[in-house]
Design a protein around this motif. Structure first.
Motif, PDB file in Angstrom:
ATOM      1  N   GLU A 127     -50.909 -22.426  35.935  1.00 61.14           N
ATOM      2  CA  GLU A 127     -50.366 -21.298  35.180  1.00 61.14           C
ATOM      3  C   GLU A 127     -51.441 -20.637  34.330  1.00 61.14           C
ATOM      4  OE1 GLU A 127     -46.499 -19.968  32.631  1.00 61.14           O
ATOM      5  OE2 GLU A 127     -46.940 -22.108  32.735  1.00 61.14           O
TER       6      GLU A 127
ATOM      7  N   CYS B 271     -46.225  -8.478  32.248  1.00 63.96           N
ATOM      8  CA  CYS B 271     -46.432  -9.924  32.341  1.00 63.96           C
ATOM      9  C   CYS B 271     -46.700 -10.459  30.937  1.00 63.96           C
ATOM     10  CB  CYS B 271     -47.618 -10.263  33.243  1.00 63.96           C
ATOM     11  SG  CYS B 271     -47.451  -9.672  34.941  1.00 63.96           S
TER      12      CYS B 271
ATOM     13  N   CYS C  58     -43.812  -4.949  37.660  1.00 62.64           N
ATOM     14  CA  CYS C  58     -44.491  -6.233  37.511  1.00 62.64           C
ATOM     15  C   CYS C  58     -44.725  -6.880  38.875  1.00 62.64           C
ATOM     16  CB  CYS C  58     -43.676  -7.158  36.611  1.00 62.64           C
ATOM     17  SG  CYS C  58     -44.387  -8.806  36.413  1.00 62.64           S
ATOM     18  N   VAL C  59     -43.695  -6.869  39.720  1.00 60.85           N
ATOM     19  CA  VAL C  59     -43.813  -7.479  41.048  1.00 60.85           C
ATOM     20  C   VAL C  59     -44.858  -6.734  41.888  1.00 60.85           C
ATOM     21  CG1 VAL C  59     -42.578  -7.934  43.207  1.00 60.85           C
ATOM     22  CG2 VAL C  59     -41.481  -8.423  41.011  1.00 60.85           C
TER      23      VAL C  59
ATOM     24  N   MET D 138     -48.285  -7.774  40.736  1.00 56.93           N
ATOM     25  CA  MET D 138     -48.643  -9.106  41.212  1.00 56.93           C
ATOM     26  C   MET D 138     -48.945  -9.099  42.704  1.00 56.93           C
ATOM     27  SD  MET D 138     -46.094 -11.655  39.140  1.00 56.93           S
ATOM     28  CE  MET D 138     -46.960 -13.089  39.792  1.00 56.93           C
TER      29      MET D 138
ATOM     30  N   HIS E 186     -44.748 -14.549  42.780  1.00 58.82           N
ATOM     31  CA  HIS E 186     -44.206 -15.275  41.621  1.00 58.82           C
ATOM     32  C   HIS E 186     -43.441 -16.514  42.071  1.00 58.82           C
ATOM     33  CE1 HIS E 186     -41.679 -16.271  38.178  1.00 58.82           C
ATOM     34  NE2 HIS E 186     -42.501 -15.578  37.419  1.00 58.82           N
TER      35      HIS E 186
ATOM     36  N   LEU F 188     -38.521 -15.726  40.437  1.00 57.53           N
ATOM     37  CA  LEU F 188     -37.955 -14.673  39.601  1.00 57.53           C
ATOM     38  C   LEU F 188     -36.469 -14.919  39.412  1.00 57.53           C
ATOM     39  CD1 LEU F 188     -39.745 -11.592  41.208  1.00 57.53           C
ATOM     40  CD2 LEU F 188     -40.201 -12.580  38.943  1.00 57.53           C
TER      41      LEU F 188
ATOM     42  N   ASN G  92     -36.357 -16.100  33.553  1.00 54.30           N
ATOM     43  CA  ASN G  92     -37.795 -15.866  33.496  1.00 54.30           C
ATOM     44  C   ASN G  92     -38.151 -14.414  33.212  1.00 54.30           C
ATOM     45  OD1 ASN G  92     -38.442 -18.534  33.897  1.00 54.30           O
ATOM     46  ND2 ASN G  92     -38.660 -18.339  36.115  1.00 54.30           N
TER      47      ASN G  92
ATOM     48  N   PHE H 260     -45.375 -18.536  35.174  1.00 54.02           N
ATOM     49  CA  PHE H 260     -46.290 -18.370  36.289  1.00 54.02           C
ATOM     50  C   PHE H 260     -46.833 -19.713  36.771  1.00 54.02           C
ATOM     51  CE2 PHE H 260     -46.199 -14.463  33.858  1.00 54.02           C
ATOM     52  CZ  PHE H 260     -45.967 -13.523  34.847  1.00 54.02           C
TER      53      PHE H 260
ATOM     54  N   THR I 129     -46.459 -19.602  40.481  1.00 56.82           N
ATOM     55  CA  THR I 129     -47.069 -18.474  41.182  1.00 56.82           C
ATOM     56  C   THR I 129     -48.180 -18.981  42.097  1.00 56.82           C
ATOM     57  OG1 THR I 129     -46.563 -16.977  39.367  1.00 56.82           O
ATOM     58  CG2 THR I 129     -48.337 -16.321  40.843  1.00 56.82           C
TER      59      THR I 129
ATOM     60  N   ASP J  41     -39.910 -12.565  46.726  1.00 61.86           N
ATOM     61  CA  ASP J  41     -39.751 -12.021  45.372  1.00 61.86           C
ATOM     62  C   ASP J  41     -38.789 -10.836  45.376  1.00 61.86           C
ATOM     63  OD1 ASP J  41     -41.452 -13.823  44.129  1.00 61.86           O
ATOM     64  OD2 ASP J  41     -43.163 -12.458  44.044  1.00 61.86           O
TER      65      ASP J  41
END
Length: 429
Positions: A139, A156, A207-208, A211, A218, A221, A225, A266, A269, A301
């Motif tokens: 993380e 994030c 955000c997704v 990433m 992730h 989700l 979270n 995370f 992740t 995700d």
């Protein structure tokens, strides 16, 4: 190599797994070095030599010139490896424990006063168990990667720093508000207004997308979270939920003052890997290809986002289940039949859920209650229209794109952000 995954900031005792990345945990300090800890400021690495404290004063430390005995007395961890503390004590000489914010399989989250930055922070104190320490360092690595590229604030959570203290990895975060799940729970599971769902959905997809652009998935989700940035809320009249919450105050529901959110947790992740088939996200938000053992990638995700949007506008999880076959049957009840080509390709662990190219339901059901749980569900269109006053058509179309069975047909995060649900001029409705 697999390891049990962890959650963040919320209590969640469900087992999960994730691959271990290459970091070796620091072994527990021997008795002669009970003051040993390491600190890494993000962007500026500083390490401290062990303090050879005597057995009479095992917690005596020198930290950047701060006074001796800045830390709490040494205590053994509890039987599960959790750090034992008392309110008002210090974690190193920098952080003073103010309150406990949450607990989970990973450890605990404490609200602490940061004497150096003069602000409240949230410190995730990971259990002194190797697999959780390993996951914590994963993380840290992901958080540092996200922070390095996140110049414009892409929703994030921000890591302040991390350190290894008495065999506990401690990750210091900015302090945020409650999770969407906690907000729903304290609001008697009443739905969010559609315009708030739109704003939260947009930020979540941003955000997704951020990433995924970094080749990160992730994998877990869920409303637990996703944290509101601030805890403030207002109360508005609400009469829809009276049958469920007849207590005083039931004529009102809470609405967050700000729609701003940040995504957390995370520790699970991972970078995209084409050959992985075993990632296990939290069940309610798990994509069908994961259950069927068909592998996973970015679309997993996206499926979770679709489930979350329905939950925010209805107040309840879309698929409330604890068993794989029942879960797949619920999907078919809400979304229609699953493609035969997916069912025929089911992995070895999922072959028992399929018979003659179709889902083995209701014949394979474990109980009559399970069948009833599936039959009481509504089709996606009807479910959304029950709770949404306007924009229902756009939301239905968007969620149908997020919840397509075949992951290759699912909308990407960038495609979803261009959907009319987000781009249409809703001010002129």
């Amino acid at each position: 190599m697999e390891m049990e995954r962890v959650t963040e900031l919320t209590i969640d005792r469900r087992p999960r797994k994730r691959p271990r990345l290459g970091w070796e945990a620091v072994s527990q300090a021997p008795k002669a070095q009970l003051g040993l800890f390491y600190v890494q400021e993000i962007g500026n690495v500083t390490s401290y030599a062990p303090s050879r404290a005597s057995s009479d004063h095992p917690s005596s430390l020198f930290v950047k010139g701060l006074a001796r005995n800045g830390s709490a007395p040494w205590r053994e961890d509890d039987k599960d490896g959790h750090y034992v503390f008392e309110l008002g004590e210090n974690i190193t000489s920098r952080y003073k424990i103010h309150s406990k914010m949450g607990e989970g399989t990973f450890g605990q989250v404490l609200e602490c006063w940061d004497r150096e930055r003069k602000e409240m922070v949230a410190i995730k104190i990971v259990r002194g168990v190797k697999k959780y320490r390993d996951a914590a360092m994963i993380e840290v690595d992901v958080l540092q990667q996200l922070g390095k590229h996140d110049k414009g604030g892409n929703r994030c959570v921000q890591i302040r720093n991390w350190f290894d203290y008495r065999n506990h990895i401690c990750i210091v975060f900015e302090k945020l508000g409650p999770s969407l799940y906690d907000f729903l729970r304290k609001n008697n599971y009443r739905s969010f207004p559609i315009d708030l769902v739109r704003e939260i959905g947009r930020q979540l997809l941003e955000c997704v997308a951020f990433m995924h652009d970094l080749h990160l998935i992730h994998t877990d989700l869920k409303p637990e979270n996703i944290l509101l940035v601030t805890p403030e809320y207002i109360k508005v009249p609400d009469y829809k939920g009276l049958s469920r919450s007849p207590k005083d105050g039931s004529y009102y529901k809470r609405i967050p003052k700000s729609s701003a959110i940040k995504v957390i947790d995370f520790g699970s992740t991972t970078y995209e890997k084409k050959d992985q088939t075993y990632i296990v996200s939290t069940r309610h938000y798990r994509a069908p290809e994961v259950i069927l053992g068909l592998g996973w990638s970015y679309p997993c995700d996206i499926w979770s986002v679709g489930c979350i949007l329905v939950e925010l506008c209805s107040g309840e999880a879309l698929f409330q289940t604890h068993e794989n076959l029942e879960h797949l049957a619920m999907m078919e009840r809400v979304l229609g039949p699953m493609p035969q080509n997916m069912l025929k390709r089911a992995g070895r662990s999922a072959e028992k859920y399929v018979r003659r190219g179709k889902l083995d339901w209701p014949e394979g059901a474990t109980s009559r209650d399970s069948i009833k749980a599936v039959l009481k569900l509504h089709r996606l269109q009807n479910l959304i229209m029950q709770h949404v006053d306007h924009s229902a058509g756009d939301l239905i179309h968007l969620v149908q794109g997020l919840l397509r069975y075949d992951p290759s047909d699912r909308l990407s995060a960038r495609e979803a952000l261009r959907h009319p649900f987000f781009t249409r001029d809703h001010l002129r409705r």
